[in-house]
Design a protein around this motif. Structure first.
Motif, PDB file in Angstrom:
ATOM      1  N   LEU A  40      30.532  13.994 -41.410  1.00  0.00           N
ATOM      2  CA  LEU A  40      30.336  15.290 -40.738  1.00  0.00           C
ATOM      3  C   LEU A  40      31.559  15.669 -39.922  1.00  0.00           C
ATOM      4  CD1 LEU A  40      26.672  15.349 -39.373  1.00  0.00           C
ATOM      5  CD2 LEU A  40      27.617  16.449 -41.371  1.00  0.00           C
ATOM      6  N   LEU A  43      34.728  16.500 -42.053  1.00  0.00           N
ATOM      7  CA  LEU A  43      34.723  17.712 -42.888  1.00  0.00           C
ATOM      8  C   LEU A  43      35.755  18.775 -42.481  1.00  0.00           C
ATOM      9  CD1 LEU A  43      31.098  18.725 -43.900  1.00  0.00           C
ATOM     10  CD2 LEU A  43      33.071  18.531 -45.366  1.00  0.00           C
ATOM     11  N   LEU A  69      19.274   8.912 -36.479  1.00  0.00           N
ATOM     12  CA  LEU A  69      18.317   8.837 -37.586  1.00  0.00           C
ATOM     13  C   LEU A  69      18.365   7.451 -38.221  1.00  0.00           C
ATOM     14  CD1 LEU A  69      18.727  12.324 -39.274  1.00  0.00           C
ATOM     15  CD2 LEU A  69      16.817  11.489 -37.948  1.00  0.00           C
ATOM     16  N   ALA A 160      11.656  11.178 -39.244  1.00  0.00           N
ATOM     17  CA  ALA A 160      11.178  12.548 -39.441  1.00  0.00           C
ATOM     18  C   ALA A 160      10.854  13.201 -38.105  1.00  0.00           C
ATOM     19  CB  ALA A 160       9.948  12.546 -40.343  1.00  0.00           C
ATOM     20  N   LEU A 163      14.106  14.078 -36.244  1.00  0.00           N
ATOM     21  CA  LEU A 163      14.735  15.273 -36.832  1.00  0.00           C
ATOM     22  C   LEU A 163      13.976  16.531 -36.414  1.00  0.00           C
ATOM     23  CD1 LEU A 163      16.953  16.191 -38.816  1.00  0.00           C
ATOM     24  CD2 LEU A 163      15.263  16.072 -40.619  1.00  0.00           C
ATOM     25  N   THR A 164      12.640  16.472 -36.515  1.00  0.00           N
ATOM     26  CA  THR A 164      11.825  17.631 -36.128  1.00  0.00           C
ATOM     27  C   THR A 164      12.034  17.976 -34.662  1.00  0.00           C
ATOM     28  OG1 THR A 164      10.201  16.757 -37.660  1.00  0.00           O
ATOM     29  CG2 THR A 164       9.494  18.556 -36.270  1.00  0.00           C
ATOM     30  N   ILE A 167      15.366  19.730 -34.107  1.00  0.00           N
ATOM     31  CA  ILE A 167      15.353  21.139 -34.515  1.00  0.00           C
ATOM     32  C   ILE A 167      14.544  21.963 -33.529  1.00  0.00           C
ATOM     33  CG2 ILE A 167      14.649  22.739 -36.325  1.00  0.00           C
ATOM     34  CD1 ILE A 167      15.104  20.493 -38.319  1.00  0.00           C
ATOM     35  N   LEU A 171      15.580  25.147 -31.245  1.00  0.00           N
ATOM     36  CA  LEU A 171      14.981  26.466 -31.468  1.00  0.00           C
ATOM     37  C   LEU A 171      14.177  26.959 -30.278  1.00  0.00           C
ATOM     38  CD1 LEU A 171      13.597  26.222 -35.129  1.00  0.00           C
ATOM     39  CD2 LEU A 171      15.629  27.403 -34.346  1.00  0.00           C
ATOM     40  N   LEU A 172      13.421  26.048 -29.669  1.00  0.00           N
ATOM     41  CA  LEU A 172      12.384  26.507 -28.743  1.00  0.00           C
ATOM     42  C   LEU A 172      12.708  26.336 -27.264  1.00  0.00           C
ATOM     43  CD1 LEU A 172       9.008  25.471 -30.396  1.00  0.00           C
ATOM     44  CD2 LEU A 172      10.202  27.621 -30.479  1.00  0.00           C
TER      45      LEU A 172
ATOM     46  N   ARG B  37      -1.517  15.171 -42.968  1.00  0.00           N
ATOM     47  CA  ARG B  37      -1.679  14.074 -42.019  1.00  0.00           C
ATOM     48  C   ARG B  37      -0.353  13.622 -41.429  1.00  0.00           C
ATOM     49  NH1 ARG B  37      -3.238   9.918 -44.957  1.00  0.00           N
ATOM     50  NH2 ARG B  37      -3.372   8.624 -43.134  1.00  0.00           N
ATOM     51  N   ILE B  39       2.654  13.975 -39.038  1.00  0.00           N
ATOM     52  CA  ILE B  39       2.795  14.682 -37.766  1.00  0.00           C
ATOM     53  C   ILE B  39       3.831  15.810 -37.857  1.00  0.00           C
ATOM     54  CG2 ILE B  39       3.374  14.412 -35.333  1.00  0.00           C
ATOM     55  CD1 ILE B  39       2.241  11.583 -35.534  1.00  0.00           C
ATOM     56  N   PRO B  40       5.033  15.571 -38.458  1.00  0.00           N
ATOM     57  CA  PRO B  40       6.002  16.678 -38.496  1.00  0.00           C
ATOM     58  C   PRO B  40       5.466  17.921 -39.205  1.00  0.00           C
ATOM     59  CG  PRO B  40       7.098  14.627 -39.028  1.00  0.00           C
ATOM     60  CD  PRO B  40       5.638  14.315 -38.959  1.00  0.00           C
ATOM     61  N   VAL B  43       2.947  19.623 -36.866  1.00  0.00           N
ATOM     62  CA  VAL B  43       3.634  20.277 -35.747  1.00  0.00           C
ATOM     63  C   VAL B  43       4.348  21.539 -36.234  1.00  0.00           C
ATOM     64  CG1 VAL B  43       5.540  20.038 -34.115  1.00  0.00           C
ATOM     65  CG2 VAL B  43       3.899  18.195 -34.377  1.00  0.00           C
ATOM     66  N   VAL B  47       3.675  25.266 -34.940  1.00  0.00           N
ATOM     67  CA  VAL B  47       4.764  26.031 -34.324  1.00  0.00           C
ATOM     68  C   VAL B  47       5.001  27.327 -35.096  1.00  0.00           C
ATOM     69  CG1 VAL B  47       7.252  26.053 -33.932  1.00  0.00           C
ATOM     70  CG2 VAL B  47       5.906  24.083 -33.259  1.00  0.00           C
ATOM     71  N   TYR B  51       4.258  30.770 -33.404  1.00  0.00           N
ATOM     72  CA  TYR B  51       5.415  31.636 -33.130  1.00  0.00           C
ATOM     73  C   TYR B  51       5.187  33.032 -33.690  1.00  0.00           C
ATOM     74  CZ  TYR B  51      10.204  33.365 -33.459  1.00  0.00           C
ATOM     75  OH  TYR B  51      11.329  34.124 -33.362  1.00  0.00           O
ATOM     76  N   PHE B  81      11.764  28.068 -41.255  1.00  0.00           N
ATOM     77  CA  PHE B  81      12.856  27.087 -41.334  1.00  0.00           C
ATOM     78  C   PHE B  81      12.363  25.660 -41.072  1.00  0.00           C
ATOM     79  CE2 PHE B  81      16.205  24.809 -38.905  1.00  0.00           C
ATOM     80  CZ  PHE B  81      17.107  24.653 -39.929  1.00  0.00           C
ATOM     81  N   LEU B  82      11.675  25.485 -39.928  1.00  0.00           N
ATOM     82  CA  LEU B  82      11.246  24.142 -39.538  1.00  0.00           C
ATOM     83  C   LEU B  82      10.198  23.598 -40.508  1.00  0.00           C
ATOM     84  CD1 LEU B  82      11.335  21.885 -37.466  1.00  0.00           C
ATOM     85  CD2 LEU B  82       9.470  22.994 -36.302  1.00  0.00           C
ATOM     86  N   ILE B  85      11.893  22.130 -43.523  1.00  0.00           N
ATOM     87  CA  ILE B  85      12.545  20.833 -43.273  1.00  0.00           C
ATOM     88  C   ILE B  85      11.492  19.735 -43.179  1.00  0.00           C
ATOM     89  CG2 ILE B  85      13.989  19.563 -41.661  1.00  0.00           C
ATOM     90  CD1 ILE B  85      15.723  21.675 -42.362  1.00  0.00           C
ATOM     91  N   VAL B  89      11.163  16.406 -45.734  1.00  0.00           N
ATOM     92  CA  VAL B  89      11.184  14.996 -45.339  1.00  0.00           C
ATOM     93  C   VAL B  89       9.868  14.307 -45.704  1.00  0.00           C
ATOM     94  CG1 VAL B  89      11.344  13.486 -43.345  1.00  0.00           C
ATOM     95  CG2 VAL B  89      12.856  15.445 -43.521  1.00  0.00           C
ATOM     96  N   CYS B  90       8.738  15.010 -45.491  1.00  0.00           N
ATOM     97  CA  CYS B  90       7.443  14.350 -45.685  1.00  0.00           C
ATOM     98  C   CYS B  90       7.058  14.263 -47.166  1.00  0.00           C
ATOM     99  CB  CYS B  90       6.376  15.061 -44.879  1.00  0.00           C
ATOM    100  SG  CYS B  90       6.665  14.855 -43.114  1.00  0.00           S
ATOM    101  N   PRO B 186      16.233  12.438 -44.307  1.00  0.00           N
ATOM    102  CA  PRO B 186      16.663  13.099 -43.066  1.00  0.00           C
ATOM    103  C   PRO B 186      18.175  13.296 -43.004  1.00  0.00           C
ATOM    104  CG  PRO B 186      15.153  11.296 -42.593  1.00  0.00           C
ATOM    105  CD  PRO B 186      15.487  11.202 -44.035  1.00  0.00           C
ATOM    106  N   VAL B 189      19.249  16.146 -45.234  1.00  0.00           N
ATOM    107  CA  VAL B 189      18.984  17.439 -44.596  1.00  0.00           C
ATOM    108  C   VAL B 189      20.144  17.811 -43.685  1.00  0.00           C
ATOM    109  CG1 VAL B 189      17.537  18.607 -42.899  1.00  0.00           C
ATOM    110  CG2 VAL B 189      16.495  17.261 -44.709  1.00  0.00           C
ATOM    111  N   LEU B 190      20.535  16.835 -42.851  1.00  0.00           N
ATOM    112  CA  LEU B 190      21.637  17.059 -41.918  1.00  0.00           C
ATOM    113  C   LEU B 190      22.922  17.409 -42.676  1.00  0.00           C
ATOM    114  CD1 LEU B 190      21.733  16.843 -38.868  1.00  0.00           C
ATOM    115  CD2 LEU B 190      22.602  14.537 -39.111  1.00  0.00           C
ATOM    116  N   THR B 194      25.022  21.047 -42.646  1.00  0.00           N
ATOM    117  CA  THR B 194      26.416  21.157 -42.222  1.00  0.00           C
ATOM    118  C   THR B 194      27.282  21.686 -43.352  1.00  0.00           C
ATOM    119  OG1 THR B 194      25.904  19.156 -41.029  1.00  0.00           O
ATOM    120  CG2 THR B 194      28.168  19.898 -40.965  1.00  0.00           C
TER     121      THR B 194
END
Lengths: 232, 510
Positions: A40, A43, A69, A160, A163-164, A167, A171-172, B37, B39-40, B43, B47, B51, B81-82, B85, B89-90, B186, B189-190, B194
């Motif tokens: 990263l 880059l 992570l 996970a 990461l959540t 984010i 965002l919040l 089931r 959690i991410p 959530v 959200v 929102y 978006f969230l 993601i 992952v899940c 994960p 994703v990152l 980028t």
């Protein structure tokens, strides 16, 4: 092995224990996180033109998150159900894992910082605080997962969740509690006080979740009654 | 014995034909329930829906009551978006569950082929995409049902949110089949995130690279007629459909499905993706550029005009329903004026600069023709007092260009006309001033060039707005000639209206 078996009293740390814990550290996950982090920050060197300090700062944050992570998998122990009854305390074993990783993390972070050109490098101390808090948060999440669930390898869930959370925080978090600010922002100092609070809270959670509980909680337990490790 | 078995066995097999897809759908249903089931995912769902509900139920700005549907459709794209993601992952973890638990080899003895399990994992995301589509539709319908809504939405823009969620799920399964380790997703994703930033920055936001990312935003907050926006939304939706199918079919291929159907599917999905990617990078067509220039330079050729009372209102076709609201403001301002200004026949014309599309915010030059006022494409909130200030300045100064140069005591008259009849004059005065202040000098926003108020004019205006409305209205009407005479000083205006005269002289007198 000498330190573990034999006498009833819990012996401290022996060389054999250090070595065997070192072999159970999930080096592949950590290595993947470290490599992605290095990639990263490397880059921007592909493009020409002067490096952008704001971009560099966010890349450092991304790299710290990548390593975190990897750290989320640190407490994964496929043999967890066998290591519960050993006489070495759990916090000693998990502490040893952290001790194995700490020098690697320091080396890696130095390399990451070195990859950012000097004129674009944000204040090193403050960014290191952010990275430390991120790593501590991942470790605290892993310790919480180990403390609250019977799962031997909670790493993927922890990663996970980290990461959540990252984010969601981006965002919040409302403007006045923002953690992700730029160095020329007047909120930079206040944001790093918040980062310090995050670090302290993470270390506290890590400490609370460190010891093996005497009685298993029923929260987040996956196994039905009777399949609890130790019972036939 | 042996012969008996052979004789009886075949009918049993034939009486129940194999229905492999029923099993796939059953597995997909189970996996979709199982995803809830994690959690991410839970959530992210809470959200996302929270929102959207919060955004719909709390009107943060007056402009929210007057949405333009060609902007609302684009506004539904970034919120999932969230959720995407979390699903990536899940779903990835769910697809690797059998490997982690060491049950892969048990599946080999089952009738269902392993590649069908991959299909089921991809299909398990469909309920979440459908849910996203429902939320997006609900959000759009809510906005479209508002009485102040104008414009047209685009189905292709609305489809981006659900397609993005679907794409994330398919990518999760694909990663699981290509890199079968749990810690990869994960980090991928990152890395992807980028990399997408770098590709768009590295090619300096070229049209082709900008449209490669699933959700494409715009820099401008301007609202344009839907036929001048020029986003290749349909091609982009096709590109996304292609990407979803490509990720899904490659995952099935990597999962062991080597039949020619799957290979043909990969080829077809690749063709779809490439078609979409090439077609969406075409940039702005010459016809669209010409249409934009026409709408910017000669709006009268595109507009239809409607008469309300004494004045005429010319708007682009999508805005003709809003002319009545504009007329209300013009009538309110004119009701406070006297002399010829009270009966003046104004021409209110909708104008904007569409030359560069939505790439950046632009300003437009004021009109120089007498008794003509500009109105923008957005309405509600601050846009109302801004328009009122423009109407008042035209009534007092004669035309927009002269109105922007006002610096003498007439500025007080203009601000009284603009705000005297408003429901909350002091609040509007604050909002219409650039620095949201009630003292000192400030810039006053207007649809074209801004006006400027000195500190003295501000204090007199604030005092007038705080006094009983009928009293000030009568005083203004009585001394109308004096208050609108060119060169009248702010001190003179204050004296005539019985307000405290400010100290220093007006800036233009100095």
């Amino acid at each position: 092995m000498k330190g573990v078996e034999g006498d009833r009293r819990v012996r401290g740390v022996s060389g054999a224990l250090v070595w065997s814990v070192g072999r159970t550290v999930p080096w592949r996950a950590l290595g993947a996180g470290a490599v992605v982090g290095l990639l990263l920050v490397w880059l921007p060197r592909l493009g020409d033109g002067p490096p952008d300090p704001w971009l560099a700062l966010n890349l450092l944050r991304g790299a710290a998150l990548a390593f975190a992570l990897g750290l989320a998998f640190l407490l994964d122990d496929p043999a967890r159900h066998l290591t519960v009854p050993v006489t070495t305390r759990r916090w000693v074993r998990t502490g040893l894992r952290v001790a194995w990783v700490a020098p690697v993390a320091v080396l890696w972070w130095t390399a990451v910082l070195a990859l950012i050109p000097e004129q674009a490098r944000p204040p090193v101390g403050a960014v290191t605080l952010e990275a430390g808090a991120t790593a501590a948060l991942a470790l605290a999440a892993a310790a919480t997962a180990v403390r609250l669930a019977d799962e031997p390898e909670p790493g993927p869930s922890v990663a996970a969740s980290v990461l959540t959370t990252a984010i969601l925080a981006g965002l919040l978090l409302p403007h006045r509690w923002s953690l992700f600010v730029s160095p020329d922002d007047p909120r930079w100092e206040a944001a790093h006080e918040r980062w310090a609070v995050v670090l302290a809270a993470a270390v506290l959670v890590w400490g609370v979740c460190g010891p093996e509980p005497l009685r298993r909680g029923h929260l987040l337990r996956r196994h039905p009654r009777g399949a609890v490790p130790g019972s036939p | 014995m042996n012969t008996v078995m052979e004789a009886t066995a075949p009918p049993v097999v034939h009486s129940e034909p194999r229905r492999p897809w029923a099993a796939v759908f059953a597995l997909a249903r189970f996996e979709a329930r199982d995803l809830l089931r994690y959690i991410p995912v839970l959530v992210a769902l809470v959200v996302y829906i929270g929102y959207i509900l919060w955004g719909l139920l709390s009107e943060r700005e007056g402009m929210d009551a007057f949405p333009a549907l060609q902007d609302v459709d684009r506004g539904t794209q970034s919120a999932p978006f969230l959720l995407g993601i979390a699903l990536l992952v899940c779903v990835n973890r769910a697809a690797l569950r059998s490997r982690r638990r060491g049950t892969d080899r048990h599946f080999d003895v089952l009738v269902m082929e392993p590649w069908r399990r991959t299909v089921a994992h991809v299909l398990s995301v469909v309920p979440f995409a459908v849910l996203t589509a429902l939320v997006v539709l609900g959000e759009f319908t809510w906005e479209a049902l508002k009485p102040g809504a104008v414009g047209h939405g685009s189905v292709a823009e609305l489809a981006v949110g659900p397609l993005y969620v679907m794409l994330c799920g398919a990518l999760g399964v694909l990663f699981a089949r290509l890199v079968p380790t749990v810690f990869a997703a994960p980090l991928l994703v990152l890395g992807l995130f980028t990399l997408s930033v770098f590709v768009s920055a590295g090619t300096s936001d070229a049209e082709w690279s900008r449209w490669l990312s699933p959700v494409v935003g715009e820099n401008s907050t301007e609202t344009l007629p839907s036929d001048l926006i020029g986003r290749p939304a349909a091609w982009h939706a096709l590109y996304l459909v292609g990407l979803v199918l490509l990720a899904a079919t490659v995952a099935v291929l990597a999962g062991g499905g080597r039949t020619w159907h799957v290979k043909a599917g990969v080829a077809g999905a690749l063709a779809l993706t490439l078609t979409g990617a090439v077609a969406q990078s075409g940039g702005v067509s010459p016809e669209l550029t010409a249409a934009r220039e026409r709408a910017t330079a000669t709006p009268e050729k595109e507009q239809s005009c409607i008469r309300h009372g004494a004045s005429t209102y010319c708007a682009f076709p999508e805005w003709t329903g809003r002319t009545g609201t504009w007329a209300g403001v013009v009538d309110r301002v004119q009701a406070l004026a006297a002399g010829s200004a009270a009966k003046e026949q104004l021409l209110v014309r909708q104008r904007f600069d569409a030359t560069y599309g939505l790439t950046g915010d632009t300003t437009i030059a004021p009109l120089t023709a007498p008794h003509q006022v500009t109105v923008g494409t957005r309405w509600g909130g601050n846009r109302v007092p801004e328009f009122a200030a423009a109407v008042a300045s035209v009534l007092v100064a004669g035309d927009e260009a002269k109105g922007g140069e006002l610096c003498d005591g007439r500025m007080v008259t203009v601000m009284w006309l603009a705000l005297g009849g408003a429901a909350d004059p002091i609040g509007d005065l604050k909002n219409v001033r650039l620095d949201d202040s009630l003292s000192g000098s400030a810039i006053v926003l207007a649809p074209t060039n801004p006006l400027s108020m000195s500190a003295g004019q501000t204090s007199v205006t604030v005092e007038l707005l705080k006094r009983p409305r009928a009293e000030v209205t009568a005083a203004v009407k009585e001394h109308w000639g004096e208050l609108t005479a060119p060169g009248v000083s702010t001190a003179q205006v204050a004296r005539v209206l019985g307000a405290e005269a400010p100290k220093g002289a007006d800036e233009c007198e100095a």
